[in-house]
Design a protein around this motif. Structure first.
Motif, PDB file in Angstrom:
ATOM      1  N   ASP A 184      43.131  74.494 -34.334  1.00 12.77           N
ATOM      2  CA  ASP A 184      42.567  75.859 -35.147  1.00 12.77           C
ATOM      3  C   ASP A 184      41.020  76.560 -34.480  1.00 12.77           C
ATOM      4  O   ASP A 184      40.145  75.594 -34.737  1.00 12.77           O
ATOM      5  N   GLU A 185      41.839  77.934 -34.058  1.00  9.84           N
ATOM      6  CA  GLU A 185      40.140  78.546 -33.407  1.00  9.84           C
ATOM      7  C   GLU A 185      39.943  80.215 -33.325  1.00  9.84           C
ATOM      8  O   GLU A 185      40.902  80.878 -33.396  1.00  9.84           O
ATOM      9  N   GLU A 186      38.850  79.955 -34.001  1.00 14.06           N
ATOM     10  CA  GLU A 186      38.665  81.313 -34.461  1.00 14.06           C
ATOM     11  C   GLU A 186      38.646  82.362 -32.874  1.00 14.06           C
ATOM     12  O   GLU A 186      37.927  82.499 -32.029  1.00 14.06           O
ATOM     13  N   LYS A 187      39.216  83.793 -32.595  1.00 15.28           N
ATOM     14  CA  LYS A 187      39.805  84.596 -31.785  1.00 15.28           C
ATOM     15  C   LYS A 187      38.621  85.490 -32.341  1.00 15.28           C
ATOM     16  O   LYS A 187      39.918  86.776 -31.929  1.00 15.28           O
ATOM     17  N   GLY A 188      37.996  86.180 -33.040  1.00 17.77           N
ATOM     18  CA  GLY A 188      37.428  87.207 -33.562  1.00 17.77           C
ATOM     19  C   GLY A 188      38.291  88.240 -34.496  1.00 17.77           C
ATOM     20  O   GLY A 188      38.790  88.242 -35.003  1.00 17.77           O
ATOM     21  N   ALA A 189      38.935  89.406 -34.108  1.00 16.65           N
ATOM     22  CA  ALA A 189      39.415  90.060 -34.472  1.00 16.65           C
ATOM     23  C   ALA A 189      40.968  89.843 -34.878  1.00 16.65           C
ATOM     24  O   ALA A 189      41.625  90.185 -35.796  1.00 16.65           O
ATOM     25  N   ARG A 190      41.087  89.158 -33.376  1.00 19.40           N
ATOM     26  CA  ARG A 190      42.864  88.783 -33.732  1.00 19.40           C
ATOM     27  C   ARG A 190      42.652  87.627 -35.097  1.00 19.40           C
ATOM     28  O   ARG A 190      44.505  87.557 -35.558  1.00 19.40           O
ATOM     29  N   GLY A 191      41.657  87.026 -35.037  1.00 13.68           N
ATOM     30  CA  GLY A 191      41.973  86.045 -36.012  1.00 13.68           C
ATOM     31  C   GLY A 191      42.028  84.661 -35.691  1.00 13.68           C
ATOM     32  O   GLY A 191      41.671  84.243 -35.042  1.00 13.68           O
ATOM     33  N   VAL A 192      42.414  83.592 -36.588  1.00 14.11           N
ATOM     34  CA  VAL A 192      42.927  82.872 -36.197  1.00 14.11           C
ATOM     35  C   VAL A 192      44.349  81.817 -35.381  1.00 14.11           C
ATOM     36  O   VAL A 192      45.265  82.360 -35.380  1.00 14.11           O
ATOM     37  N   GLU A 193      44.011  81.248 -34.353  1.00 13.47           N
ATOM     38  CA  GLU A 193      45.146  80.970 -33.418  1.00 13.47           C
ATOM     39  C   GLU A 193      44.831  79.434 -33.559  1.00 13.47           C
ATOM     40  O   GLU A 193      43.968  78.622 -33.842  1.00 13.47           O
ATOM     41  N   HIS A 194      46.304  79.256 -34.250  1.00 12.07           N
ATOM     42  CA  HIS A 194      46.426  77.855 -34.148  1.00 12.07           C
ATOM     43  C   HIS A 194      47.536  77.142 -32.948  1.00 12.07           C
ATOM     44  O   HIS A 194      47.776  77.903 -32.675  1.00 12.07           O
ATOM     45  N   SER A 195      46.918  75.807 -32.920  1.00 16.59           N
ATOM     46  CA  SER A 195      48.345  75.517 -31.942  1.00 16.59           C
ATOM     47  C   SER A 195      48.094  74.154 -31.831  1.00 16.59           C
ATOM     48  O   SER A 195      47.308  73.126 -32.393  1.00 16.59           O
ATOM     49  N   LEU A 196      49.830  73.222 -31.743  1.00 17.73           N
ATOM     50  CA  LEU A 196      50.183  72.274 -31.640  1.00 17.73           C
ATOM     51  C   LEU A 196      50.518  71.733 -29.692  1.00 17.73           C
ATOM     52  O   LEU A 196      50.913  72.270 -29.026  1.00 17.73           O
ATOM     53  N   GLU A 197      49.730  70.735 -29.418  1.00 16.27           N
ATOM     54  CA  GLU A 197      49.806  70.337 -28.142  1.00 16.27           C
ATOM     55  C   GLU A 197      49.825  69.209 -28.152  1.00 16.27           C
ATOM     56  O   GLU A 197      50.023  68.127 -28.588  1.00 16.27           O
ATOM     57  N   VAL A 198      50.967  68.597 -27.341  1.00 14.55           N
ATOM     58  CA  VAL A 198      52.114  67.034 -26.851  1.00 14.55           C
ATOM     59  C   VAL A 198      51.566  66.958 -25.776  1.00 14.55           C
ATOM     60  O   VAL A 198      51.754  67.740 -24.728  1.00 14.55           O
ATOM     61  N   GLU A 199      51.166  65.552 -25.677  1.00 15.87           N
ATOM     62  CA  GLU A 199      50.925  65.357 -23.944  1.00 15.87           C
ATOM     63  C   GLU A 199      51.878  64.156 -23.647  1.00 15.87           C
ATOM     64  O   GLU A 199      51.563  62.923 -24.579  1.00 15.87           O
ATOM     65  N   LEU A 200      52.317  63.764 -22.329  1.00 14.18           N
ATOM     66  CA  LEU A 200      52.919  62.302 -21.942  1.00 14.18           C
ATOM     67  C   LEU A 200      51.880  62.012 -20.793  1.00 14.18           C
ATOM     68  O   LEU A 200      51.270  63.701 -19.927  1.00 14.18           O
ATOM     69  N   ALA A 201      51.493  60.687 -21.082  1.00 13.17           N
ATOM     70  CA  ALA A 201      50.725  60.399 -19.869  1.00 13.17           C
ATOM     71  C   ALA A 201      51.110  59.252 -19.505  1.00 13.17           C
ATOM     72  O   ALA A 201      51.437  58.393 -20.446  1.00 13.17           O
ATOM     73  N   TRP A 202      50.830  58.499 -18.288  1.00  9.42           N
ATOM     74  CA  TRP A 202      51.383  57.571 -17.408  1.00  9.42           C
ATOM     75  C   TRP A 202      50.469  57.305 -16.450  1.00  9.42           C
ATOM     76  O   TRP A 202      49.702  58.836 -15.615  1.00  9.42           O
ATOM     77  N   PHE A 203      50.066  55.884 -15.514  1.00  6.21           N
ATOM     78  CA  PHE A 203      49.634  55.951 -14.762  1.00  6.21           C
ATOM     79  C   PHE A 203      51.110  55.695 -13.099  1.00  6.21           C
ATOM     80  O   PHE A 203      52.068  55.033 -14.026  1.00  6.21           O
ATOM     81  N   ASP A 204      50.617  55.798 -12.373  1.00 10.05           N
ATOM     82  CA  ASP A 204      51.721  55.511 -11.113  1.00 10.05           C
ATOM     83  C   ASP A 204      51.400  53.515 -10.886  1.00 10.05           C
ATOM     84  O   ASP A 204      50.562  53.317 -11.061  1.00 10.05           O
ATOM     85  N   GLY A 205      52.549  53.313 -11.108  1.00  7.20           N
ATOM     86  CA  GLY A 205      52.634  52.297 -10.578  1.00  7.20           C
ATOM     87  C   GLY A 205      52.906  51.777 -12.638  1.00  7.20           C
ATOM     88  O   GLY A 205      53.628  50.124 -12.889  1.00  7.20           O
TER      89      GLY A 205
END
Length: 90
Positions: free
Chosen positions: A60-81
């Motif tokens: 949750d991030e305060e964005k001033g006059a626009r209010g609070v921006e909510h975000s859901l981040e999905v990350e997939l990670a892997w290494f070569d090999g």
């Protein structure tokens, strides 16, 4: 620490239904083992291995006059090999 290189980026507003449909299609492609992402003239092809690291983050991030921006981040990670491909039976 290594240098990070962005190979692809896309950001656009979509309806909740459109986002759900995209995520279903992405999940199907992940099951197949090959994901092609396209936006404008950009394209990247990924072939993730069988085992991935899944990271979920909610912010949750305060964005001033626009209010609070909510975000859901999905990350997939892997290494070569990292072990990939189908399991073989003998």
């Amino acid at each position: 620490m290594g240098r990070e290189v962005r190979r692809f980026k896309s950001e656009e507003r979509k309806s909740r239904g459109e986002v759900s449909a995209f995520l279903r299609q992405l999940a199907d492609k992940l099951d197949e083992g090959r994901i092609t992402l396209r936006s404008g003239g950009e394209e990247v092809v990924l072939e993730p291995p069988q085992q991935l690291t899944l990271e979920l983050q909610v912010e949750d991030e305060e964005k001033g006059a626009r209010g609070v921006e909510h975000s859901l981040e999905v990350e997939l990670a892997w290494f070569d090999g990292d072990e990939g491909g189908a399991v073989e039976l003998s």
